[in-house]
Design a protein around this motif. Structure first.
Motif, PDB file in Angstrom:
ATOM      1  N   GLN A 522       0.855  -1.185   0.000  1.00 31.18           N
ATOM      2  CA  GLN A 522       0.000   0.000   0.000  1.00 31.18           C
ATOM      3  C   GLN A 522       0.892   1.236   0.000  1.00 31.18           C
ATOM      4  N   ASP A 523       0.783   2.054  -1.040  1.00 30.35           N
ATOM      5  CA  ASP A 523       1.583   3.286  -1.147  1.00 30.35           C
ATOM      6  C   ASP A 523       3.071   2.991  -0.956  1.00 30.35           C
ATOM      7  N   ASP A 524       3.549   1.985  -1.688  1.00 29.86           N
ATOM      8  CA  ASP A 524       4.971   1.599  -1.670  1.00 29.86           C
ATOM      9  C   ASP A 524       5.448   1.137  -0.295  1.00 29.86           C
ATOM     10  N   ARG A 525       4.535   0.624   0.508  1.00 34.16           N
ATOM     11  CA  ARG A 525       4.892   0.051   1.808  1.00 34.16           C
ATOM     12  C   ARG A 525       4.182  -1.278   1.963  1.00 34.16           C
ATOM     13  N   VAL A 526       4.856  -2.206   2.646  1.00 33.02           N
ATOM     14  CA  VAL A 526       4.245  -3.509   2.923  1.00 33.02           C
ATOM     15  C   VAL A 526       3.408  -3.402   4.194  1.00 33.02           C
ATOM     16  N   ILE A 527       2.161  -3.807   4.104  1.00 32.11           N
ATOM     17  CA  ILE A 527       1.240  -3.789   5.238  1.00 32.11           C
ATOM     18  C   ILE A 527       0.938  -5.230   5.630  1.00 32.11           C
ATOM     19  N   ASP A 528       1.130  -5.541   6.907  1.00 32.21           N
ATOM     20  CA  ASP A 528       0.735  -6.844   7.446  1.00 32.21           C
ATOM     21  C   ASP A 528      -0.361  -6.613   8.479  1.00 32.21           C
ATOM     22  N   THR A 529      -1.432  -7.368   8.364  1.00 32.47           N
ATOM     23  CA  THR A 529      -2.553  -7.181   9.279  1.00 32.47           C
ATOM     24  C   THR A 529      -3.246  -8.504   9.559  1.00 32.47           C
ATOM     25  N   TYR A 530      -3.691  -8.668  10.799  1.00 29.87           N
ATOM     26  CA  TYR A 530      -4.544  -9.812  11.107  1.00 29.87           C
ATOM     27  C   TYR A 530      -5.874  -9.608  10.385  1.00 29.87           C
ATOM     28  N   TRP A 531      -6.309 -10.631   9.655  1.00 22.17           N
ATOM     29  CA  TRP A 531      -7.564 -10.539   8.903  1.00 22.17           C
ATOM     30  C   TRP A 531      -8.592 -11.423   9.605  1.00 22.17           C
ATOM     31  N   ILE A 532      -9.641 -10.803  10.118  1.00 20.48           N
ATOM     32  CA  ILE A 532     -10.620 -11.503  10.934  1.00 20.48           C
ATOM     33  C   ILE A 532     -11.990 -11.397  10.278  1.00 20.48           C
ATOM     34  N   MET A 572      -3.868  -0.505  12.749  1.00 24.98           N
ATOM     35  CA  MET A 572      -3.903  -0.614  11.294  1.00 24.98           C
ATOM     36  C   MET A 572      -3.974   0.777  10.664  1.00 24.98           C
ATOM     37  N   ALA A 573      -4.741   1.675  11.292  1.00 27.09           N
ATOM     38  CA  ALA A 573      -4.836   3.044  10.772  1.00 27.09           C
ATOM     39  C   ALA A 573      -3.469   3.728  10.791  1.00 27.09           C
ATOM     40  N   LYS A 574      -2.669   3.456  11.831  1.00 23.76           N
ATOM     41  CA  LYS A 574      -1.326   4.044  11.900  1.00 23.76           C
ATOM     42  C   LYS A 574      -0.450   3.516  10.777  1.00 23.76           C
ATOM     43  N   GLN A 575      -0.610   2.235  10.442  1.00 18.57           N
ATOM     44  CA  GLN A 575       0.167   1.699   9.318  1.00 18.57           C
ATOM     45  C   GLN A 575      -0.196   2.386   8.004  1.00 18.57           C
ATOM     46  N   LEU A 576      -1.465   2.809   7.919  1.00 19.80           N
ATOM     47  CA  LEU A 576      -1.917   3.482   6.699  1.00 19.80           C
ATOM     48  C   LEU A 576      -1.545   4.958   6.675  1.00 19.80           C
ATOM     49  N   GLY A 577      -0.891   5.428   7.729  1.00 18.34           N
ATOM     50  CA  GLY A 577      -0.438   6.806   7.742  1.00 18.34           C
ATOM     51  C   GLY A 577      -1.096   7.663   8.785  1.00 18.34           C
ATOM     52  N   GLY A 578      -2.117   7.132   9.492  1.00 15.15           N
ATOM     53  CA  GLY A 578      -2.787   7.905  10.525  1.00 15.15           C
ATOM     54  C   GLY A 578      -3.739   8.933   9.943  1.00 15.15           C
ATOM     55  N   GLY A 579      -4.311   9.746  10.817  1.00 11.27           N
ATOM     56  CA  GLY A 579      -5.276  10.739  10.369  1.00 11.27           C
ATOM     57  C   GLY A 579      -6.598  10.095  10.009  1.00 11.27           C
ATOM     58  N   ALA A 580      -7.390  10.770   9.200  1.00  7.77           N
ATOM     59  CA  ALA A 580      -8.682  10.248   8.768  1.00  7.77           C
ATOM     60  C   ALA A 580      -8.453   9.239   7.647  1.00  7.77           C
ATOM     61  N   VAL A 581      -8.768   7.992   7.910  1.00 11.69           N
ATOM     62  CA  VAL A 581      -8.492   6.943   6.918  1.00 11.69           C
ATOM     63  C   VAL A 581      -9.776   6.314   6.382  1.00 11.69           C
ATOM     64  N   ALA A 582     -10.954   6.698   6.920  1.00 10.65           N
ATOM     65  CA  ALA A 582     -12.207   6.168   6.384  1.00 10.65           C
ATOM     66  C   ALA A 582     -12.318   6.550   4.910  1.00 10.65           C
ATOM     67  N   GLY A 583     -12.678   5.579   4.094  1.00 10.27           N
ATOM     68  CA  GLY A 583     -12.746   5.799   2.655  1.00 10.27           C
ATOM     69  C   GLY A 583     -11.503   5.362   1.913  1.00 10.27           C
ATOM     70  N   THR A 584     -10.432   5.036   2.655  1.00 15.23           N
ATOM     71  CA  THR A 584      -9.200   4.576   2.017  1.00 15.23           C
ATOM     72  C   THR A 584      -9.439   3.246   1.309  1.00 15.23           C
ATOM     73  N   ILE A 585      -8.906   3.128   0.117  1.00 15.40           N
ATOM     74  CA  ILE A 585      -8.991   1.888  -0.648  1.00 15.40           C
ATOM     75  C   ILE A 585      -7.728   1.078  -0.388  1.00 15.40           C
ATOM     76  N   LEU A 586      -7.901  -0.115   0.145  1.00 13.90           N
ATOM     77  CA  LEU A 586      -6.765  -0.999   0.407  1.00 13.90           C
ATOM     78  C   LEU A 586      -6.456  -1.812  -0.836  1.00 13.90           C
ATOM     79  N   GLN A 587      -5.160  -1.947  -1.135  1.00 14.63           N
ATOM     80  CA  GLN A 587      -4.723  -2.633  -2.351  1.00 14.63           C
ATOM     81  C   GLN A 587      -4.659  -4.150  -2.136  1.00 14.63           C
ATOM     82  N   THR A 588      -5.697  -4.679  -1.531  1.00 13.65           N
ATOM     83  CA  THR A 588      -5.794  -6.124  -1.346  1.00 13.65           C
ATOM     84  C   THR A 588      -6.352  -6.746  -2.618  1.00 13.65           C
ATOM     85  N   ASP A 589      -6.452  -8.044  -2.617  1.00  9.47           N
ATOM     86  CA  ASP A 589      -6.998  -8.744  -3.781  1.00  9.47           C
ATOM     87  C   ASP A 589      -8.185  -9.581  -3.337  1.00  9.47           C
ATOM     88  N   PRO A 590      -9.440  -9.161  -3.600  1.00  7.33           N
ATOM     89  CA  PRO A 590      -9.800  -7.930  -4.303  1.00  7.33           C
ATOM     90  C   PRO A 590      -9.654  -6.711  -3.393  1.00  7.33           C
TER      91      PRO A 590
END
Length: 800
Positions: A522-532, A572-590
């Motif tokens: 995501q944005d040239d960074r690797v994101i690891d997250t527990y998927w529940i 997880m929001a901090k990994q995405l850069g913090g701030g307002a992250v609602a509406g962010t599109i995650l580059q997962t598949d799909p």
């Protein structure tokens, strides 16, 4: 001569009934406790040592040094192990193991079965006795299945299992297997446990080209002449090529290389020490400190009992001095006297050991239940421990008293010129050692109890009260089971809300855990997250705090919520850069869209930092637990209604519901055991130390009988005499406290490091431990001192 010595020993023991009882009682308690603790420790150190080629067997794990710290995991991608077998010289054999489970229908009963999917060479690496079937053809066919002895008896009773067909039903559907063999049950001291084994090709998600599905563990057997270091050097070269992209991403994101220069690597861990690899994720491991602590406490208690024996023996040495003198006059050599006294010691130890074994037999069922062991009185752990204990006790308790008693000079004894020092350095040292151990255990117990209390009471960020977790099983698909239960319980207002998830909170009665970690760029960074995987009302049922956006909306029936919407936590929001992250599109598949952010909550044990988590209503994830939030009234009635409804939904699946507060408590079973052991150890060390102080008080009063009489005649009060007799002992206890407190602080500081969330070391527990030890010591010594102070001084002045 032996018969003569035995008679003398028995007469001597019967003559000093009180001292004999104290010695036997103390040794019996110490031997019983140390026997149990040593046996448990030996069992822990013996895990997976029964494999013939155990020294060559190693588990494979990934080492990753990312910007947020080091992570080690045994989860591997499907193609990795076969490729290592081909490309890395020195790996003779390898197997993959994917833990799973299925339902088996037998005589209209639906039984759950633990199934591990492995490669064909599994039984060439690991040693299990084949009870039915041909040893060389256990998993030669992809449709073959191997049962453990316990599973075969459960499924087929006393009938032969080989040749029978089994239909296994799991999340992928139903598949038939032919039972090819039955093997002896795995030993109790093994990490590799299974109910049945099938070929890896049948495992869920099996794809020989999929490098992104990390869902199983792997083991290798090294060839003769190969060692772990040389293999890991080859793995370093292999990893740099095969995982070049992952390594580059980690370095870009700030990963820091370790001492070997790796930010990402494949490494090996010996199977025989895997039991203590609690730093590696995915391993059912314990902290190696645990068995070491068991041994230490056992040695502490044994040492205190031996010290008591020495002090009691020396305390009664005056009464035996005449016997020694007369025997020397009649020609007895010192070696003979030492043999006699040592024989008496061994006799007491053997009697104590006999009573100790009886005590072990009595408490063994409760002890096994506490530690989840299967130790029996005939276990090799028990008898090995007993031999060690008898040797240590005989050496420690018998040597010095026999030496002291045998060195009395006949002339001094018969002329009444024998003098025994009031306070020898060895006696003082023994008292200090006793109370160092006692205070150390008391302080440690208080700290452990404070930490456990903190774990129990710390807010976890979700509501764990009156929330029921129901394992769904495999009889009914998860989402269907949830909707059926919602429909049946809709008429009862006591059920406030209901949801479901793929990962339980804490540890339920089914004992299962499930973890899924998803990685994406995501944005040239690797994101690891527990998927529940979750369902509607997850936020409401657990009372999670919503910081931004919205929860999943069942009322408005947003179709996107079931296809691409996700909730995330703060981490997880901090990994995405913090701030307002609602509406962010995650580059997962799909691709996924963040619709809301919840405040961090502890979905993992408090030994771990809260990590990033993503929650999705994703049809690709099985829902395995239904969560029911109930009102705090009529709970038994609501439970009965839920159980009745469940019997209609899944009549062949047990209702194994548990409350979340119970589940979270189960996460700290090992800490509870530590607390129990330390508490019992503290009580026993204090009890045995009091026996030792009683012996010292007796010896001191015998030596100072005339002095006490003279002081009373000259006007000394009872309190003055008690203070005179107690001050030396209390001084020794104080010295012991000054030694024990720093040791306890260091030990507990080290232990607390295993918890990410931990208490600040409370200073008062150390002062309380010292105060308790001094108070108990004072009461013990005062009891005997008051008796001496109240005695008739005329009798004291006549005493010789």
């Amino acid at each position: 001569m032996f018969r003569n010595y035995l008679k003398i020993a028995v007469r001597s023991l019967l003559k000093r009934k009180v001292f004999t009882f104290i010695n036997v009682f103390g040794l019996a308690i110490a031997i019983a406790v140390s026997l149990l603790l040593f046996s448990t420790a030996l069992r822990e150190f013996s895990f997976d040592n029964f494999h013939e080629n155990g020294n060559a067997l190693h588990a494979i794990y990934f080492f990753e040094s990312g910007p947020n710290g080091v992570d080690r995991s045994t989860n591997l991608p499907i193609p990795l192990v076969p490729e290592l077998l081909e490309e890395v010289a020195g790996i003779e054999q390898a197997t993959r193991i994917q833990n799973s489970g299925a339902n088996v229908e037998i005589d209209d009963q639906l039984l759950s079965l633990s199934v591990d999917y492995v490669d064909e060479g599994y039984f060439e690496m690991f040693d299990y006795e084949v009870l039915e079937g041909k040893a060389g053809e256990l998993l030669s066919d992809k449709s073959a299945i191997v049962l453990s002895e316990r599973s075969a008896k459960r499924l087929f009773g006393d009938h032969k299992a080989v040749g029978e067909m089994l239909k296994l039903t799991d999340s992928r559907g139903t598949k038939s297997y032919l039972v090819s063999a039955v093997v002896a049950d795995y030993p109790d001291n093994s990490l590799l446990r299974f109910g049945a084994l099938a070929r890896m090709e049948n495992a869920h998600g099996y794809d020989t080209d999929n490098w992104n599905n990390y869902n199983h563990s792997g083991y290798v057997k090294l060839s003769k002449g190969s060692d772990r270091e040389s293999i890991e050097e080859q793995l370093q070269t292999y990893t740099s090529k095969q995982f070049e992209e992952e390594i580059a991403d980690l370095k870009r994101d700030g990963g820091v290389a370790d001492a070997r220069g790796d930010v990402f690597a494949l490494r090996l861990h010996p199977l025989r020490t895997l039991r203590f690899a609690n730093h590696i994720g995915g391993v059912n491991a314990i902290n190696q400190v645990f068995p070491i602590v068991l041994i230490a406490i056992g040695l502490f208690i044994l040492a205190i009992a031996c010290i008591n024996f020495v002090n009691l023996t020396l305390g009664s040495s005056i009464t035996r001095s005449t016997e020694v003198g007369l025997r020397k006059v009649f020609g007895a050599r010192r070696q003979q006297l030492m043999g006699q006294f040592w024989g008496e010691t061994l006799l007491i130890i053997l009697i104590g050991a006999l009573f100790g074994l009886m005590l072990v037999q009595w408490v063994l069922p409760s002890y096994n239940a506490l530690f989840r062991n299967n130790i029996t009185i005939g276990s090799p752990y028990v008898w090995s421990s007993l031999l060690i204990i008898l040797f240590l006790t005989g050496l420690a308790a018998g040597t010095y008293p026999a030496w002291v008693l045998s060195r009395f000079q006949a002339a001094q004894v018969l002329k009444r010129e024998l003098r025994i020092q009031k306070s020898g350095w060895l006696r003082n040292l023994l008292v200090i050692v006793q109370f160092v151990l006692s205070i150390l255990l008391i302080c440690s117990t208080l700290v452990i109890n404070q930490q456990i209390k903190y774990l129990r009471n710390k807010p976890l960020g979700f509501n764990k009260e009156q929330v029921l977790s129901i394992p769904i099983g495999r009889e009914v698909e998860g989402r269907k089971a949830l909707e059926l239960l919602r429909s049946k319980m809709a008429a009862y207002p006591e059920v406030l809300s209901m949801s479901a998830c793929s990962r339980n909170l804490g540890l339920g009665r089914d004992g299962s855990t499930y973890t899924s970690v998803v990685g994406f760029e995501q944005d040239d960074r690797v994101i690891d997250t527990y998927w529940i995987g979750v369902d509607y009302d997850y936020v409401e049922t657990l009372e999670l705090e919503l910081l931004e956006g919205r929860p999943f909306d069942r009322q408005q029936e947003r179709i996107s919520d079931t296809t691409r919407a996700v909730l995330i936590n703060e981490s997880m929001a901090k990994q995405l850069g913090g701030g307002a992250v609602a509406g962010t599109i995650l580059q997962t598949d799909p691709r996924s869209e963040v619709v809301g952010v919840v405040r961090d909550f502890n979905f993992q044990p408090l030994t771990q930092e809260i990590e990033s988590a993503t929650f999705a209503i994703d049809a690709g994830f099985d829902l395995t637990y239904i969560l029911v939030k109930m009102a705090d009234h009529n709970i038994p009635v609501t439970m009965n209604r839920l159980e009745s409804a469940w019997a209609e939904i899944a009549p062949r699946t047990d209702f194994r519901a548990s409350f979340l507060d119970e589940n979270t408590d189960r996460l700290y079973v090992q800490e509870d055991r530590m607390s129990t052991i330390f508490s019992i150890g503290s009580l026993l060390t204090i009890l045995l130390s009091c026996l030792g102080l009683f012996a010292i008080a007796v010896m001191t009063i015998l030596q100072r009988t005339k002095e006490i009489g003279i002081r009373k005649v000259l006007g000394a009060s009872v309190s003055n005499i008690v203070r005179m007799l107690s001050v030396d002992i209390l001084r020794l206890v104080l010295i012991a406290g000054l030694i024990a407190i720093p040791l306890a602080w260091l030990a507990m500081s080290r232990w607390l490091q295993d918890f990410y969330y931990r208490i600040d070391m409370p200073w008062w527990v150390f002062l309380l431990g010292l105060f308790l030890a001094m108070f108990i010591a004072f009461v013990t010594v005062s009891f005997q001192s008051i008796r001496a102070a109240l005695a008739n001084p005329i009798k004291a002045l006549k005493h010789e």
